[in-house]
Write an enzyme that holds these catalytic residues in place. Structure first.
Site, PDB file in Angstrom:
ATOM      1  N   ASP A  81       0.764  -1.222  -0.165  1.00 21.44           N
ATOM      2  CA  ASP A  81       0.047  -0.159  -0.073  1.00 21.44           C
ATOM      3  C   ASP A  81       0.780   1.333   0.007  1.00 21.44           C
ATOM      4  O   ASP A  81       0.139   2.380   0.016  1.00 21.44           O
ATOM      5  CB  ASP A  81      -0.827   0.033   1.302  1.00 21.44           C
ATOM      6  CG  ASP A  81      -2.059  -0.937   0.965  1.00 21.44           C
ATOM      7  OD1 ASP A  81      -2.647  -1.064  -0.177  1.00 21.44           O
ATOM      8  OD2 ASP A  81      -2.565  -1.615   1.906  1.00 21.44           O
ATOM      9  N   ASP A  94      -6.301  -3.671  -6.421  1.00 26.18           N
ATOM     10  CA  ASP A  94      -6.057  -2.393  -5.851  1.00 26.18           C
ATOM     11  C   ASP A  94      -4.719  -2.028  -6.119  1.00 26.18           C
ATOM     12  O   ASP A  94      -4.282  -0.932  -6.239  1.00 26.18           O
ATOM     13  CB  ASP A  94      -6.483  -2.163  -4.551  1.00 26.18           C
ATOM     14  CG  ASP A  94      -7.682  -3.179  -3.876  1.00 26.18           C
ATOM     15  OD1 ASP A  94      -8.158  -4.025  -4.663  1.00 26.18           O
ATOM     16  OD2 ASP A  94      -8.059  -2.774  -2.770  1.00 26.18           O
TER      17      ASP A  94
HETATM   18  N1  GLY Z   1      -7.550  -1.127  -0.931  1.00 22.75           N
HETATM   19  C1  GLY Z   1      -8.536  -1.591  -0.050  1.00 22.75           C
HETATM   20  C2  GLY Z   1      -9.668  -1.156  -0.572  1.00 22.75           C
HETATM   21  O1  GLY Z   1     -10.204  -0.657  -1.485  1.00 22.75           O
HETATM   22  O2  GLY Z   1     -10.661  -1.385   0.230  1.00 22.75           O
END
Ligand code: GLY
Length: 399
Positions: free
Chosen positions: A119, A178
């Site tokens: 992330d 993501d």
């Molecule tokens: N990246 C985590 C979400 O979109 O919940």
């Protein structure tokens, strides 16, 4: 004959003038709407600031407890609060908002060394990337570079992907859709004088995901699990969606935004084509409601009696606005007009909080992770961030 010709010309000219008037009217309306949202945001985030103790970042707000829930700075959403403050400052030039952003950036900076998951882009580029772009302060640059170096420790050359989460009982080498969003950090660093390896890794990841993450209708799986030694795909499924074969709404938004952004950095037409196909899957989806704010999953069996996800709408709107910059004129009009409908809905009383309410967040009615019974029908820090970004993009590119 001459008279007929003259009348026809008059009619065409009148039609053109009416069209121009309508376009000007729309521009005025949108200018006013965007102005109002930033005025509101500037005030509302001063309330949010008071609700967030030093050292942590806001995640969401629970109205029943009247409490803003926060996270430590390792949580994936930690960069959005400073990022939103910076977007507000960019528009309003309110130096108190900039000061609050700078204070929160100081808390966040240590996470440039974080390698516990993928992330880093969300955390460090939505925050420090914007800080560097908006203020031009070179002191922010090393933080961005270090974050990129931390992120690529998770690159797995055999599979040609960045591993999202560590191995668990459920997944061996999980990569979630993501993750495409984190590639912006890498591509940007290379394009701004950094080592070419960062962008090369971003391209490899985008290419592998393009091969493995999409179904024939251009909806995407949430999770693809890899054997990171051989590069083999082990299985495809979901963590936050309604089902392994469903189209989790925010995931579709991440994919649309991610490939549009990769086209910006590479000008590789295959990314643009994929982004356009994802956009069409979203726009033409029979389960897209009239107000253009998606249910939390396009395939939830509970539609229409289930929750919306304003955060998905905000991500999709922002992505569509960038896609509108690269598509043909006809398609661009369609993408921008869809994004505009989303922005108008999000700015309405149905989704935008009343001044002084919502713990200081801007938007209501997002869904974090319904299958995990987490953050259902609440404000979310990233819904606000992508909403503000969409407003700025609309203003900068289409007004
Ligand atoms: N990246 C985590 C979400 O979109 O919940």
């Amino acid at each position: 004959m001459n008279r007929i010709w003259f009348t026809a010309c008059l009619l065409v000219a009148a039609g053109l003038a009416r069209g121009q008037q309508q376009a000007n009217g729309k521009k005025e309306q949108m200018t006013q709407l965007i102005d109002q949202q930033f005025e509101f945001a500037d005030q509302q985030y001063k309330i949010l600031a008071k609700n967030v103790p030093m050292g942590v970042m806001p995640k969401t707000y629970y109205s029943k407890k009247d409490k803003v829930e926060t996270s430590d700075t390792k949580w994936w959403t930690s960069g959005f609060y400073p990022g939103s403050l910076l977007y507000i400052y960019e528009y309003t030039k309110d130096t108190a908002t900039l000061k609050e952003a700078e204070m929160r950036l100081r808390t966040l900076e240590k996470e440039k060394h974080y390698t516990g998951n993928h992330d880093l882009g969300f955390m460090m580029f939505c925050s420090f990337g914007n800080a560097y772009r908006i203020t031009g302060n070179p002191a922010y640059r090393p933080t961005i570079d270090t974050a990129a170096a931390s992120l690529i420790t998770r690159y797995r050359p055999a599979a040609k992907v960045i591993q999202s989460w560590n191995s668990s009982k459920k997944w061996r080498g999980p990569v979630i859709v993501d993750n495409l969003m984190n590639l912006e950090l890498l591509a940007w660093v290379t394009d701004h004088g950094g080592d070419p390896k960062y962008k090369a890794i971003a391209i490899n990841h985008a290419n592998t995901s393009m091969k493995n993450h999409f179904r024939p209708d251009f909806s995407s799986y949430h999770v693809v699990d890899y054997d990171m030694v051989t590069g083999r795909v082990l299985k495809k499924g979901t963590a936050q969606g309604a089902a392994d074969e469903s189209a989790w709404s925010r995931g579709q938004g991440w994919a649309l935004y991610g490939y549009t952004m990769m086209y910006r950095f590479t000008k590789d037409k295959k990314y643009l084509k994929l982004a356009e196909n994802i956009a069409k899957f979203i726009i033409n989806n029979p389960n897209m409601p009239k107000d253009q704010i998606p249910y939390w999953d396009f395939d939830s069996k509970d539609i229409p009696n289930t929750y919306r996800d304003a955060s998905a709408a905000a991500v999709i709107a922002s992505g569509l606005l960038e896609l509108g910059q690269y598509a043909s004129q006809k398609d661009s009009q369609m993408y921008v007009s869809e994004a505009e409908k989303m922005i108008v809905s999000l700015s309405s009383d149905a989704y935008r909080a009343k001044p002084g309410s919502n713990g200081g967040f801007l938007l209501m009615h997002s869904t974090g992770a319904l299958p995990l019974k987490s953050e259902i029908d609440v404000p979310l820090t990233y819904a606000d961030y992508y909403f503000l970004e969409a407003l700025l993009r609309y203003k900068n590119w289409y007004l």
